[in-house]
Scaffold this motif. Structure first.
Motif, mmCIF file in Angstrom:
data_model
loop_
_atom_site.group_PDB
_atom_site.id
_atom_site.type_symbol
_atom_site.label_atom_id
_atom_site.label_comp_id
_atom_site.label_asym_id
_atom_site.label_seq_id
_atom_site.Cartn_x
_atom_site.Cartn_y
_atom_site.Cartn_z
ATOM 1 N N ALA A 113 -8.066 9.732 7.841
ATOM 2 C CA ALA A 113 -6.865 9.569 8.645
ATOM 3 C C ALA A 113 -5.638 9.781 7.785
ATOM 4 N N ALA A 130 -1.843 10.967 8.813
ATOM 5 C CA ALA A 130 -1.023 11.384 9.943
ATOM 6 C C ALA A 130 0.438 11.130 9.641
ATOM 7 N N HIS A 131 1.273 12.014 10.122
ATOM 8 C CA HIS A 131 2.713 11.810 10.098
ATOM 9 C C HIS A 131 3.126 11.673 11.556
ATOM 10 N N TYR A 167 -2.157 -1.124 11.744
ATOM 11 C CA TYR A 167 -3.134 -0.345 10.986
ATOM 12 C C TYR A 167 -3.536 -1.052 9.693
ATOM 13 N N GLN A 169 4.424 3.602 5.223
ATOM 14 C CA GLN A 169 3.108 4.111 4.860
ATOM 15 C C GLN A 169 2.146 2.948 4.704
ATOM 16 N N VAL A 178 -1.676 6.377 6.715
ATOM 17 C CA VAL A 178 -0.862 6.815 7.844
ATOM 18 C C VAL A 178 0.602 6.738 7.450
ATOM 19 N N ALA A 234 4.322 6.694 8.993
ATOM 20 C CA ALA A 234 4.949 6.401 10.275
ATOM 21 C C ALA A 234 6.454 6.541 10.162
ATOM 22 N N LEU A 282 -7.659 11.292 14.895
ATOM 23 C CA LEU A 282 -8.002 10.732 13.595
ATOM 24 C C LEU A 282 -9.426 10.230 13.679
ATOM 25 N N VAL A 312 -2.307 6.817 19.630
ATOM 26 C CA VAL A 312 -3.016 7.652 18.678
ATOM 27 C C VAL A 312 -4.497 7.670 19.053
ATOM 28 N N TRP A 352 -8.399 8.118 18.388
ATOM 29 C CA TRP A 352 -9.355 7.900 17.294
ATOM 30 C C TRP A 352 -10.749 8.328 17.723
#
Length: 148
Positions: A5, A7-8, A22, A54, A63, A65, A95, A140, A142
């Protein structure tokens, strides 16, 4: 255990909550930078607004964010935003979390499924001893699976 995982994501005002969530699921450290960290006077409106955050877990989970005020759509691929010079997308990535046992992956399923929309229930599938897909409370998506 493999957690795939990176991700931006633009959480539009919810980055702080998403990062805390998270971190509670995957563990690791959380780092948050606000406008105030970049020199805005601390008493200015929005100085504590999240610009970048982060979560980095020891298991490889990561991740990024963002809360980017005023953006109504994803930045076109390859273009930058005013805020920090990086492309920020509102697209919700697929993800994935993979592991060697149902118990191992099931723990993540349990935590991620809180207030989530289940797309495919976690359980045996024709291609894996355990597979499931859900859209978490922040939108998001998953995929969770056990190695076949």
């Amino acid at each position: 255990m493999a957690v795939h995982a990176v991700a931006h994501l633009n959480f539009r005002g919810e980055a702080r909550e998403a990062l805390e969530f998270y971190r509670s699921v995957f563990g690791g450290e959380i780092r948050i930078a606000t406008y105030g960290d970049f020199g805005m006077p601390k008493d200015a409106p929005g100085a504590d607004h999240v610009v970048f955050g982060q979560v980095a877990g020891e298991n490889g989970f990561q991740v990024m964010a963002y809360d980017v005020p005023g953006l109504a759509a994803a930045a076109p691929v390859g273009e930058t935003t005013r805020e920090n010079g990086m492309t920020i997308t509102t697209e919700k990535f697929f993800l994935s979390v993979g592991g060697d046992s149902v118990d191992e992956v099931g723990e993540f399923w349990k935590k991620l499924s809180e207030d989530a929309t289940v797309i495919e229930q976690f359980g045996p599938s024709q291609w894996a001893p355990g597979f499931g897909m859900l859209r978490d409370r922040f939108g998001v998506t998953w995929i969770l699976q056990v190695a076949a």
